[in-house]
Design a protein around this motif. Structure first.
Motif, PDB file in Angstrom:
ATOM      1  N   ILE A  82      19.307  39.915  12.666  1.00 14.01           N
ATOM      2  CA  ILE A  82      18.430  40.832  12.131  1.00 14.01           C
ATOM      3  C   ILE A  82      17.030  40.620  12.816  1.00 14.01           C
ATOM      4  O   ILE A  82      16.407  39.927  13.233  1.00 14.01           O
ATOM      5  N   GLU A  83      16.407  42.200  12.705  1.00 22.18           N
ATOM      6  CA  GLU A  83      15.206  42.416  13.415  1.00 22.18           C
ATOM      7  C   GLU A  83      14.122  43.035  12.815  1.00 22.18           C
ATOM      8  O   GLU A  83      14.851  44.393  12.030  1.00 22.18           O
ATOM      9  N   ALA A  84      12.990  43.059  13.054  1.00 23.42           N
ATOM     10  CA  ALA A  84      11.807  43.796  12.451  1.00 23.42           C
ATOM     11  C   ALA A  84      11.182  44.278  13.578  1.00 23.42           C
ATOM     12  O   ALA A  84      10.829  43.542  14.497  1.00 23.42           O
ATOM     13  N   GLN A  85      10.853  45.737  13.640  1.00 20.45           N
ATOM     14  CA  GLN A  85      10.039  46.118  14.769  1.00 20.45           C
ATOM     15  C   GLN A  85       8.759  46.936  14.055  1.00 20.45           C
ATOM     16  O   GLN A  85       8.661  47.439  12.978  1.00 20.45           O
ATOM     17  N   ASP A  86       7.792  47.135  15.086  1.00 27.09           N
ATOM     18  CA  ASP A  86       6.362  47.923  14.671  1.00 27.09           C
ATOM     19  C   ASP A  86       6.498  49.313  15.248  1.00 27.09           C
ATOM     20  O   ASP A  86       7.853  49.717  15.692  1.00 27.09           O
ATOM     21  N   GLU A  87       5.656  49.941  15.069  1.00 24.73           N
ATOM     22  CA  GLU A  87       5.680  51.593  15.299  1.00 24.73           C
ATOM     23  C   GLU A  87       6.161  51.803  16.626  1.00 24.73           C
ATOM     24  O   GLU A  87       6.396  52.899  17.170  1.00 24.73           O
ATOM     25  N   GLU A  88       5.549  51.083  17.542  1.00 24.05           N
ATOM     26  CA  GLU A  88       5.843  51.077  19.044  1.00 24.05           C
ATOM     27  C   GLU A  88       7.133  50.373  19.396  1.00 24.05           C
ATOM     28  O   GLU A  88       7.346  50.324  20.906  1.00 24.05           O
ATOM     29  N   HIS A  89       8.204  50.109  18.579  1.00 22.98           N
ATOM     30  CA  HIS A  89       9.197  49.644  18.897  1.00 22.98           C
ATOM     31  C   HIS A  89       9.303  48.115  19.379  1.00 22.98           C
ATOM     32  O   HIS A  89      10.097  47.760  20.093  1.00 22.98           O
ATOM     33  N   GLY A  90       8.186  47.532  19.206  1.00 18.60           N
ATOM     34  CA  GLY A  90       7.906  45.818  19.745  1.00 18.60           C
ATOM     35  C   GLY A  90       8.548  45.074  18.654  1.00 18.60           C
ATOM     36  O   GLY A  90       8.300  45.355  17.461  1.00 18.60           O
ATOM     37  N   VAL A  91       9.267  44.029  18.936  1.00 15.85           N
ATOM     38  CA  VAL A  91       9.863  43.287  18.003  1.00 15.85           C
ATOM     39  C   VAL A  91       8.610  42.355  17.374  1.00 15.85           C
ATOM     40  O   VAL A  91       7.987  41.538  18.085  1.00 15.85           O
ATOM     41  N   VAL A  92       8.513  42.236  16.024  1.00 18.55           N
ATOM     42  CA  VAL A  92       7.646  41.623  15.323  1.00 18.55           C
ATOM     43  C   VAL A  92       8.331  40.613  14.331  1.00 18.55           C
ATOM     44  O   VAL A  92       7.351  39.857  13.946  1.00 18.55           O
ATOM     45  N   GLY A  93       9.527  40.485  14.292  1.00 19.98           N
ATOM     46  CA  GLY A  93      10.205  39.558  13.611  1.00 19.98           C
ATOM     47  C   GLY A  93      11.808  39.695  13.964  1.00 19.98           C
ATOM     48  O   GLY A  93      12.284  40.643  14.017  1.00 19.98           O
ATOM     49  N   THR A 115       7.510  38.093   9.990  1.00 16.04           N
ATOM     50  CA  THR A 115       6.710  38.908  11.005  1.00 16.04           C
ATOM     51  C   THR A 115       5.663  38.538  11.320  1.00 16.04           C
ATOM     52  O   THR A 115       4.976  37.728  10.485  1.00 16.04           O
ATOM     53  N   THR A 116       5.172  38.863  12.791  1.00 15.45           N
ATOM     54  CA  THR A 116       3.839  38.376  13.091  1.00 15.45           C
ATOM     55  C   THR A 116       2.834  39.521  12.931  1.00 15.45           C
ATOM     56  O   THR A 116       1.653  39.163  13.273  1.00 15.45           O
ATOM     57  N   ALA A 117       3.397  40.825  12.863  1.00 17.78           N
ATOM     58  CA  ALA A 117       2.349  41.896  12.345  1.00 17.78           C
ATOM     59  C   ALA A 117       3.012  42.766  11.456  1.00 17.78           C
ATOM     60  O   ALA A 117       4.236  42.643  11.153  1.00 17.78           O
ATOM     61  N   LEU A 118       2.344  43.854  11.291  1.00 17.08           N
ATOM     62  CA  LEU A 118       2.985  44.919  10.365  1.00 17.08           C
ATOM     63  C   LEU A 118       3.976  45.379  10.949  1.00 17.08           C
ATOM     64  O   LEU A 118       4.139  45.955  12.149  1.00 17.08           O
ATOM     65  N   THR A 120       7.370  48.606  10.804  1.00 15.17           N
ATOM     66  CA  THR A 120       7.431  49.548  10.290  1.00 15.17           C
ATOM     67  C   THR A 120       9.083  49.894   9.900  1.00 15.17           C
ATOM     68  O   THR A 120       9.370  50.834   9.383  1.00 15.17           O
ATOM     69  N   THR A 121       9.876  49.054  10.485  1.00 13.79           N
ATOM     70  CA  THR A 121      11.256  49.080  10.370  1.00 13.79           C
ATOM     71  C   THR A 121      12.107  47.859  10.705  1.00 13.79           C
ATOM     72  O   THR A 121      11.558  46.692  11.025  1.00 13.79           O
ATOM     73  N   GLY A 122      13.196  47.747   9.926  1.00 17.76           N
ATOM     74  CA  GLY A 122      14.091  46.534   9.695  1.00 17.76           C
ATOM     75  C   GLY A 122      15.412  47.009  10.157  1.00 17.76           C
ATOM     76  O   GLY A 122      16.051  48.163   9.465  1.00 17.76           O
ATOM     77  N   PHE A 123      16.299  46.323  10.899  1.00 12.62           N
ATOM     78  CA  PHE A 123      17.669  46.444  11.167  1.00 12.62           C
ATOM     79  C   PHE A 123      18.655  45.476  11.608  1.00 12.62           C
ATOM     80  O   PHE A 123      17.957  44.365  12.133  1.00 12.62           O
ATOM     81  N   VAL A 124      19.758  45.497  11.545  1.00 12.86           N
ATOM     82  CA  VAL A 124      20.687  44.596  12.165  1.00 12.86           C
ATOM     83  C   VAL A 124      20.828  44.719  13.583  1.00 12.86           C
ATOM     84  O   VAL A 124      21.507  45.901  14.121  1.00 12.86           O
ATOM     85  N   ASN A 125      20.611  43.902  14.385  1.00  8.63           N
ATOM     86  CA  ASN A 125      20.774  44.024  15.908  1.00  8.63           C
ATOM     87  C   ASN A 125      22.112  43.902  16.230  1.00  8.63           C
ATOM     88  O   ASN A 125      22.881  44.852  16.936  1.00  8.63           O
ATOM     89  N   SER A 126      22.913  42.970  15.726  1.00 10.23           N
ATOM     90  CA  SER A 126      24.222  42.715  16.026  1.00 10.23           C
ATOM     91  C   SER A 126      24.828  41.566  15.375  1.00 10.23           C
ATOM     92  O   SER A 126      24.174  40.707  14.599  1.00 10.23           O
ATOM     93  N   CYS A 127      26.205  41.361  15.127  1.00  7.50           N
ATOM     94  CA  CYS A 127      26.761  40.458  14.419  1.00  7.50           C
ATOM     95  C   CYS A 127      28.143  40.212  15.233  1.00  7.50           C
ATOM     96  O   CYS A 127      28.880  40.837  15.823  1.00  7.50           O
ATOM     97  N   TRP A 128      28.658  39.068  15.033  1.00  4.97           N
ATOM     98  CA  TRP A 128      29.674  38.345  15.433  1.00  4.97           C
ATOM     99  C   TRP A 128      30.378  37.408  14.578  1.00  4.97           C
ATOM    100  O   TRP A 128      29.733  36.730  14.145  1.00  4.97           O
ATOM    101  N   VAL A 129      31.606  37.069  15.080  1.00  2.11           N
ATOM    102  CA  VAL A 129      32.358  35.985  14.425  1.00  2.11           C
ATOM    103  C   VAL A 129      32.001  34.694  14.955  1.00  2.11           C
ATOM    104  O   VAL A 129      32.196  34.722  16.313  1.00  2.11           O
TER     105      VAL A 129
END
Length: 132
Positions: A82-93, A115-118, A120-129
């Motif tokens: 799972i991943e969090a990104q800032d407004e410039e689509h940089g990974v912050v967590g 996160t390391t900074a504020l 603006t979004t969070g999502f699931v990057n990928s899942c696997w068995v």
């Protein structure tokens, strides 16, 4: 005598018994390859995991809470990145969440991402068995 036999006798053609074996072997190999590719496709579909982000909430500049659901094979342990990104689509967590096996096919979760900074979004990057 059939028409084909008459023509073969007239023009001196003979049917080779090896030709029949060759055609039979080619058909057998083709059927085996189709069955093998079919099995690989089915096996891949049985072990697939589908994930959907259902919500995210920016708690503050240090945490994002992510809601998501997975659809996985029953009885299989799963891991999700799972991943969090800032407004410039940089990974912050980001983090990898290991989900224990369950008899349920679909399940919902809420996880917190540091996160390391504020963000603006969070999502699931990928899942696997996970391997057993």
């Amino acid at each position: 005598m059939t028409t084909q036999d008459v023509l073969d006798e007239r023009y001196g053609r003979r049917r080779s018994p090896a030709r029949g074996w060759l055609i039979g072997a080619a058909i057998t190999v083709a059927v085996a390859l189709v069955a093998l590719f079919g099995w690989w496709t089915v096996q891949g579909a049985l072990d697939s995991v589908d994930s959907d982000t259902t919500s995210f909430e920016v708690d503050d500049e240090h945490f994002v809470t992510l809601g998501f659901q997975i659809t996985a094979p029953p009885g299989s342990a799963v891991a999700c990145a799972i991943e969090a990104q800032d407004e410039e689509h940089g990974v912050v967590g980001w983090r990898v969440v290991e989900i224990p096996a369950s008899d349920l096919h679909a399940r919902a979760f809420r996880e917190t991402i540091p996160t390391t900074a504020l963000a603006t979004t969070g999502f699931v990057n990928s899942c696997w068995v996970l391997p057993s």
